[in-house]
Design an enzyme around this catalytic site. Structure first.
Site, PDB file in Angstrom:
ATOM      1  N   LYS A  10       2.829   9.665   8.179  1.00 55.16           N
ATOM      2  CA  LYS A  10       2.116   9.229   9.395  1.00 55.16           C
ATOM      3  C   LYS A  10       2.716   9.728  10.726  1.00 55.16           C
ATOM      4  O   LYS A  10       2.353  10.783  11.200  1.00 55.16           O
ATOM      5  CB  LYS A  10       1.956   7.710   9.395  1.00 55.16           C
ATOM      6  CG  LYS A  10       0.985   7.248   8.309  1.00 55.16           C
ATOM      7  CD  LYS A  10       0.379   5.895   8.587  1.00 55.16           C
ATOM      8  CE  LYS A  10      -0.823   5.631   7.690  1.00 55.16           C
ATOM      9  NZ  LYS A  10      -0.532   4.977   6.417  1.00 55.16           N
ATOM     10  N   ASP A  13       9.318   2.566   1.517  1.00 57.04           N
ATOM     11  CA  ASP A  13       8.146   3.270   2.034  1.00 57.04           C
ATOM     12  C   ASP A  13       8.054   2.980   3.531  1.00 57.04           C
ATOM     13  O   ASP A  13       7.588   1.922   3.934  1.00 57.04           O
ATOM     14  CB  ASP A  13       6.893   2.810   1.281  1.00 57.04           C
ATOM     15  CG  ASP A  13       5.626   3.514   1.779  1.00 57.04           C
ATOM     16  OD1 ASP A  13       5.674   4.114   2.869  1.00 57.04           O
ATOM     17  OD2 ASP A  13       4.595   3.440   1.077  1.00 57.04           O
ATOM     18  N   PHE A  29       0.847  -1.194   0.000  1.00 59.09           N
ATOM     19  CA  PHE A  29       0.000   0.000   0.000  1.00 59.09           C
ATOM     20  C   PHE A  29       0.880   1.240   0.000  1.00 59.09           C
ATOM     21  O   PHE A  29       1.750   1.392   0.850  1.00 59.09           O
ATOM     22  CB  PHE A  29      -0.949   0.046   1.208  1.00 59.09           C
ATOM     23  CG  PHE A  29      -1.841   1.252   1.173  1.00 59.09           C
ATOM     24  CD1 PHE A  29      -2.920   1.314   0.292  1.00 59.09           C
ATOM     25  CD2 PHE A  29      -1.584   2.355   1.977  1.00 59.09           C
ATOM     26  CE1 PHE A  29      -3.732   2.446   0.224  1.00 59.09           C
ATOM     27  CE2 PHE A  29      -2.396   3.489   1.917  1.00 59.09           C
ATOM     28  CZ  PHE A  29      -3.471   3.528   1.052  1.00 59.09           C
TER      29      PHE A  29
HETATM   30  C1  LIG Z   1      -0.772   5.225   5.024  1.00 53.19           C
HETATM   31  C2  LIG Z   1       0.260   4.830   4.078  1.00 53.19           C
HETATM   32  C3  LIG Z   1       0.504   5.572   2.903  1.00 53.19           C
HETATM   33  C4  LIG Z   1      -0.371   6.724   2.480  1.00 53.19           C
HETATM   34  O1  LIG Z   1      -0.313   7.799   3.360  1.00 53.19           O
HETATM   35  P1  LIG Z   1      -1.379   8.997   3.261  1.00 53.19           P
HETATM   36  O2  LIG Z   1      -0.854  10.008   4.238  1.00 53.19           O
HETATM   37  O3  LIG Z   1      -2.713   8.437   3.639  1.00 53.19           O
HETATM   38  O4  LIG Z   1      -1.367   9.493   1.870  1.00 53.19           O
HETATM   39  C5  LIG Z   1       1.559   5.186   2.108  1.00 53.19           C
HETATM   40  N1  LIG Z   1       2.337   4.148   2.431  1.00 53.19           N
HETATM   41  C6  LIG Z   1       2.142   3.413   3.549  1.00 53.19           C
HETATM   42  C7  LIG Z   1       3.053   2.277   3.864  1.00 53.19           C
HETATM   43  C8  LIG Z   1       1.092   3.725   4.395  1.00 53.19           C
HETATM   44  O5  LIG Z   1       0.869   2.985   5.494  1.00 53.19           O
END
Ligand SMILES: *Cc1c(COP(=O)(O)O)cnc(C)c1O
Length: 383
Positions: A239, A210, A123
């Site tokens: 986050k 990520d 994700f």
């Molecule tokens: C939540 C998340 C995102 C997206 O972040 P947003 O601030 O909602 O755009 C991207 N990568 C990972 C691994 C995430 O957990």
């Protein structure tokens, strides 16, 4: 718009891992706004720092130098081993920056159709590029046509990447979560990132991690990759970085740090004094209060206690995670558990239909961790 299935509860106050609703009822928060409130709710040092900054200066523009942004970039570089930072406002935007960086890196090398390797069950966000990169049909369905320039392989499978490398001369980068979050709290084999690093070095690809969910102390180290002794080329963050104040970052090192030139990428809000103050304070407090050790300790305690308490429950398939990323996989869909937990004044999440996900704030105390484990175990037994 009708974009969320909201639970029927409104929170009006928070402190540490506790939230209060508009009826005065108190809840134990095992989710921290989906891994966002690193320091818990309304940490006094954060509240003080952003209040003072708000009274001084909130926003100017990236047309000018911003001292708080430079301080934050410096601090993040020291902690991560990178040497450049781009600031934005969310995880998706941080990954957009990384994807653009990888494509430009490819074009600079004479690759006209740069392609990024991404993982199944990953994700990366909800913008067009990041939902294309995500390994989830749920996220993509209805938004076709998707982008080109991505090749997908199974997570935790080095052999699959070697095979793609043999057939695709357009690969420029790998984008991967060190620990998958939305995909069910998946921890790869210990040698996985090392293997990815070797493949990237051999082929001249960028290794882009990520760390939007697993970064900023949650895994027990500043960044999840630091458990494996490698250094990536690009790191994306968001986050937990601002402990509730929106901020994202794309960090880069070595050659990756030299790719963007003025005019290639930008953000109006990105890295303003208020957001950067929140992030600097978050990093300082994590250090001062030794919250990484705490994340490691409480996380290990919770997984171990879950193992003991749920040992005889047949429907519990696996208890996994690292630090304060905890996943409990059941044998059947268990989304209803979220509502059941709410009735017991506990906030949890279920991802991928069958995985109970806990992402509490890093200030979690032992007694609070115990209460979380006991309540979740009871919920699972009753379920
Ligand atoms: C939540 C998340 C995102 C997206 O972040 P947003 O601030 O909602 O755009 C991207 N990568 C990972 C691994 C995430 O957990």
């Amino acid at each position: 718009m009708n974009t969320y299935m909201r639970l029927p509860v409104t929170f009006v106050k928070g402190k540490g891992v506790w939230l209060w609703d508009d009826q005065g009822k108190r809840y134990l928060d095992a989710l921290a706004g989906i891994a966002v409130c690193s320091l818990g709710h309304c940490h006094p040092k954060l509240v003080k720092a952003i209040s003072e900054q708000a009274g001084m200066l909130i926003h100017t523009s990236n047309l000018y130098r911003i001292d708080k942004q430079e301080k934050l970039a410096h601090k993040l570089s020291l902690l991560s081993g990178m040497n450049k930072a781009f600031f934005c406002n969310s995880g998706a935007e941080a990954n957009e920056a990384a994807i653009k960086l990888a494509r430009l890196y490819g074009h600079n090398k004479g690759i006209d159709f740069p392609t990024i390797i991404v993982m199944e069950q990953s994700f990366h966000g909800r913008t067009m590029a990041t939902l294309t990169a995500s390994g989830s049909r749920k996220v993509q369905a209805g938004f076709e046509p998707l982008l080109t320039g991505f090749a997908r392989v199974p997570f935790n499978d080095l052999e699959a990447i070697t095979q793609v490398a043999a057939h695709n001369k357009n690969i420029v980068a790998i984008l991967v979560e060190p620990y998958q979050g939305e995909g069910g709290i998946n921890v790869p084999q210990v040698s996985y990132l090392k293997g990815l690093r070797q493949i990237c070095d051999k082929n001249g690809w960028l290794l882009m991690l990520d760390e939007v969910q697993c970064g900023i102390g949650r895994s027990g180290k500043w960044f999840a990759f630091q458990h494996s002794g490698i250094v990536p080329d690009v790191i994306t963050l968001a986050k937990g970085l601002g402990s509730g104040v929106p901020i994202g970052a794309c960090l880069a090192g070595n050659i990756a740090g030299e790719v963007f030139k003025p005019g290639n990428h930008a953000s109006t809000f990105g890295g303003n004094p208020l957001a950067c103050t929140a992030a600097i304070t978050t990093l300082n407090v994590i250090e001062e209060e030794d919250l990484m050790s705490n994340a490691m300790e409480q996380g290990d305690f919770m997984r171990k206690t879950f193992q003991t308490q749920l040992e005889d429950v047949e429907d519990v398939m696996e208890i996994r995670g690292q630090g304060l990323m905890i996943g409990i996989e059941l044998s059947k869909p268990c989304g209803d558990l979220v509502k059941d937990a709410l009735k017991k004044e506990l906030l949890i999440n279920v991802t991928l239909d069958k995985v109970i996900r806990l992402l509490p704030s890093l200030v979690l105390k032992r007694s609070e961790a115990e209460q979380m484990v006991n309540t979740v175990s009871t919920l699972i037994r009753e379920f």
